[in-house]
Design a protein around this motif. Structure first.
Motif, PDB file in Angstrom:
ATOM      1  N   SER A 141      56.655-107.632  62.596  1.00 40.64           N
ATOM      2  CA  SER A 141      55.856-108.818  62.885  1.00 40.64           C
ATOM      3  C   SER A 141      56.698-110.085  62.792  1.00 40.64           C
ATOM      4  CB  SER A 141      54.677-108.879  61.914  1.00 40.64           C
ATOM      5  OG  SER A 141      53.917-110.020  62.151  1.00 40.64           O
ATOM      6  N   ARG A 142      57.520-110.156  61.781  1.00 42.05           N
ATOM      7  CA  ARG A 142      58.384-111.318  61.591  1.00 42.05           C
ATOM      8  C   ARG A 142      59.393-111.451  62.742  1.00 42.05           C
ATOM      9  NH1 ARG A 142      60.659-110.693  56.230  1.00 42.05           N
ATOM     10  NH2 ARG A 142      58.573-111.275  55.572  1.00 42.05           N
ATOM     11  N   GLU A 143      59.986-110.352  63.141  1.00 44.07           N
ATOM     12  CA  GLU A 143      60.951-110.379  64.246  1.00 44.07           C
ATOM     13  C   GLU A 143      60.285-110.802  65.558  1.00 44.07           C
ATOM     14  OE1 GLU A 143      64.465-109.730  64.404  1.00 44.07           O
ATOM     15  OE2 GLU A 143      64.083-110.229  62.313  1.00 44.07           O
ATOM     16  N   ALA A 144      59.074-110.333  65.805  1.00 44.71           N
ATOM     17  CA  ALA A 144      58.367-110.708  67.030  1.00 44.71           C
ATOM     18  C   ALA A 144      58.115-112.204  67.075  1.00 44.71           C
ATOM     19  CB  ALA A 144      57.048-109.943  67.127  1.00 44.71           C
ATOM     20  N   LYS A 145      57.784-112.792  65.948  1.00 45.84           N
ATOM     21  CA  LYS A 145      57.540-114.236  65.903  1.00 45.84           C
ATOM     22  C   LYS A 145      58.836-115.022  66.128  1.00 45.84           C
ATOM     23  CE  LYS A 145      53.366-114.278  63.077  1.00 45.84           C
ATOM     24  NZ  LYS A 145      52.867-113.085  63.645  1.00 45.84           N
ATOM     25  N   VAL A 146      59.941-114.510  65.591  1.00 42.17           N
ATOM     26  CA  VAL A 146      61.237-115.179  65.767  1.00 42.17           C
ATOM     27  C   VAL A 146      61.653-115.174  67.235  1.00 42.17           C
ATOM     28  CG1 VAL A 146      63.705-114.979  65.272  1.00 42.17           C
ATOM     29  CG2 VAL A 146      62.046-114.771  63.412  1.00 42.17           C
ATOM     30  N   TYR A 147      61.434-114.044  67.916  1.00 39.07           N
ATOM     31  CA  TYR A 147      61.887-113.902  69.302  1.00 39.07           C
ATOM     32  C   TYR A 147      60.794-114.171  70.331  1.00 39.07           C
ATOM     33  CZ  TYR A 147      66.055-111.779  67.358  1.00 39.07           C
ATOM     34  OH  TYR A 147      67.207-111.550  66.666  1.00 39.07           O
ATOM     35  N   ALA A 148      59.675-114.710  69.922  1.00 39.11           N
ATOM     36  CA  ALA A 148      58.527-114.893  70.812  1.00 39.11           C
ATOM     37  C   ALA A 148      58.837-115.746  72.037  1.00 39.11           C
ATOM     38  CB  ALA A 148      57.362-115.497  70.046  1.00 39.11           C
ATOM     39  N   ASP A 149      59.720-116.715  71.909  1.00 42.20           N
ATOM     40  CA  ASP A 149      60.014-117.614  73.027  1.00 42.20           C
ATOM     41  C   ASP A 149      61.176-117.152  73.894  1.00 42.20           C
ATOM     42  OD1 ASP A 149      57.952-119.270  72.215  1.00 42.20           O
ATOM     43  OD2 ASP A 149      59.263-120.455  70.907  1.00 42.20           O
ATOM     44  N   ILE A 150      61.759-116.031  73.581  1.00 44.67           N
ATOM     45  CA  ILE A 150      62.890-115.516  74.352  1.00 44.67           C
ATOM     46  C   ILE A 150      62.359-114.425  75.279  1.00 44.67           C
ATOM     47  CG2 ILE A 150      65.136-114.396  74.239  1.00 44.67           C
ATOM     48  CD1 ILE A 150      65.393-115.537  71.390  1.00 44.67           C
ATOM     49  N   PRO A 151      62.408-114.626  76.595  1.00 40.99           N
ATOM     50  CA  PRO A 151      61.840-113.648  77.524  1.00 40.99           C
ATOM     51  C   PRO A 151      62.651-112.348  77.558  1.00 40.99           C
ATOM     52  CG  PRO A 151      62.929-115.402  78.727  1.00 40.99           C
ATOM     53  CD  PRO A 151      62.962-115.791  77.275  1.00 40.99           C
ATOM     54  N   GLY A 152      61.939-111.250  77.536  1.00 42.23           N
ATOM     55  CA  GLY A 152      62.566-109.949  77.721  1.00 42.23           C
ATOM     56  C   GLY A 152      63.520-109.516  76.632  1.00 42.23           C
ATOM     57  N   HIS A 153      63.419-110.099  75.473  1.00 40.59           N
ATOM     58  CA  HIS A 153      64.359-109.773  74.407  1.00 40.59           C
ATOM     59  C   HIS A 153      63.978-108.461  73.731  1.00 40.59           C
ATOM     60  CE1 HIS A 153      67.669-111.223  71.943  1.00 40.59           C
ATOM     61  NE2 HIS A 153      67.055-110.640  70.917  1.00 40.59           N
ATOM     62  N   VAL A 154      64.987-107.715  73.322  1.00 40.53           N
ATOM     63  CA  VAL A 154      64.786-106.452  72.615  1.00 40.53           C
ATOM     64  C   VAL A 154      65.387-106.594  71.231  1.00 40.53           C
ATOM     65  CG1 VAL A 154      65.400-104.005  72.553  1.00 40.53           C
ATOM     66  CG2 VAL A 154      64.923-105.125  74.740  1.00 40.53           C
ATOM     67  N   PHE A 155      64.683-106.120  70.231  1.00 37.66           N
ATOM     68  CA  PHE A 155      65.267-106.105  68.903  1.00 37.66           C
ATOM     69  C   PHE A 155      65.114-104.712  68.309  1.00 37.66           C
ATOM     70  CE2 PHE A 155      60.936-107.626  68.285  1.00 37.66           C
ATOM     71  CZ  PHE A 155      60.469-106.860  67.238  1.00 37.66           C
ATOM     72  N   VAL A 156      65.995-104.407  67.384  1.00 37.33           N
ATOM     73  CA  VAL A 156      66.018-103.082  66.778  1.00 37.33           C
ATOM     74  C   VAL A 156      65.496-103.186  65.352  1.00 37.33           C
ATOM     75  CG1 VAL A 156      67.512-101.196  66.035  1.00 37.33           C
ATOM     76  CG2 VAL A 156      67.986-102.403  68.178  1.00 37.33           C
ATOM     77  N   ILE A 157      64.611-102.291  65.021  1.00 40.28           N
ATOM     78  CA  ILE A 157      64.120-102.215  63.648  1.00 40.28           C
ATOM     79  C   ILE A 157      64.774-100.993  63.018  1.00 40.28           C
ATOM     80  CG2 ILE A 157      62.118-101.852  62.184  1.00 40.28           C
ATOM     81  CD1 ILE A 157      60.457-103.197  64.295  1.00 40.28           C
TER      82      ILE A 157
END
Length: 170
Positions: A141-157
């Motif tokens: 949830s925290r990562e999604a909020k951090v990257y919310a304004d970056i289109p198409g970004h992928v993050f790894v958990i």
């Protein structure tokens, strides 16, 4: 209410084969691992669980029917003593196939497509008995909020999963 841009959907897939269905306790344990993961994810964030049940053998139809009933009893209990609050934003679907196996990637694609959010967590291998920790949902949830304004970004958990947090009895 689900926030499509900031919430994260947990997508899980499980394949129950005819050999699993021969042992009732194996199916019960697999379903308990699924339920434990949905419980750890919590009821606020959405989740999708797709369960593929092998119905390719005509002689196993009684086993198939019993397995489907176990799934229903686990995720839609009829008694008032069972709590389903953690399933509030969950979709649990049974996929019946005349093929003995289906592609894990195909199941993951179906689960991801059913996700109501932009962000999806997938890849947890339920068959290995891994259960997410509570920190995984918070971190996602925290990562999604951090990257919310970056289109198409992928993050790894990182795979915050172990058998330690399994809620099964015993």
């Amino acid at each position: 209410i689900i926030d499509a841009n900031n919430d994260v959907t947990l997508t899980l897939t499980l394949q129950i084969t005819s050999s699993h269905m021969n042992e009732k306790t194996v199916v019960q344990n697999l379903l308990a691992v699924c339920d434990s993961n949905l419980f750890m994810w919590g009821g606020r964030q959405p989740s999708v669980l797709l369960i593929h049940v092998d119905s390719s053998k005509d002689e196993d139809m009684d086993l198939f029917t019993d397995t489907v009933q176990m799934i229903k009893d686990t995720f839609a209990p009829n008694d008032a003593t069972s709590s389903t609050a953690h399933l509030k934003n969950s979709l649990v679907a049974i996929i019946d196939s005349s093929e003995a196996t289906v592609s894990r990637k195909g199941l993951l694609n179906m689960a991801s497509f059913a996700a109501p959010t932009r962000w999806v967590v997938s890849g947890l291998e339920l068959e290995r008995g891994l259960v997410l920790s509570r920190e995984a949902a918070v971190y996602a949830s925290r990562e999604a909020k951090v990257y919310a304004d970056i289109p198409g970004h992928v993050f790894v958990i990182p795979q915050f999963a172990s058998t330690r947090d399994d809620t099964r009895d015993g």
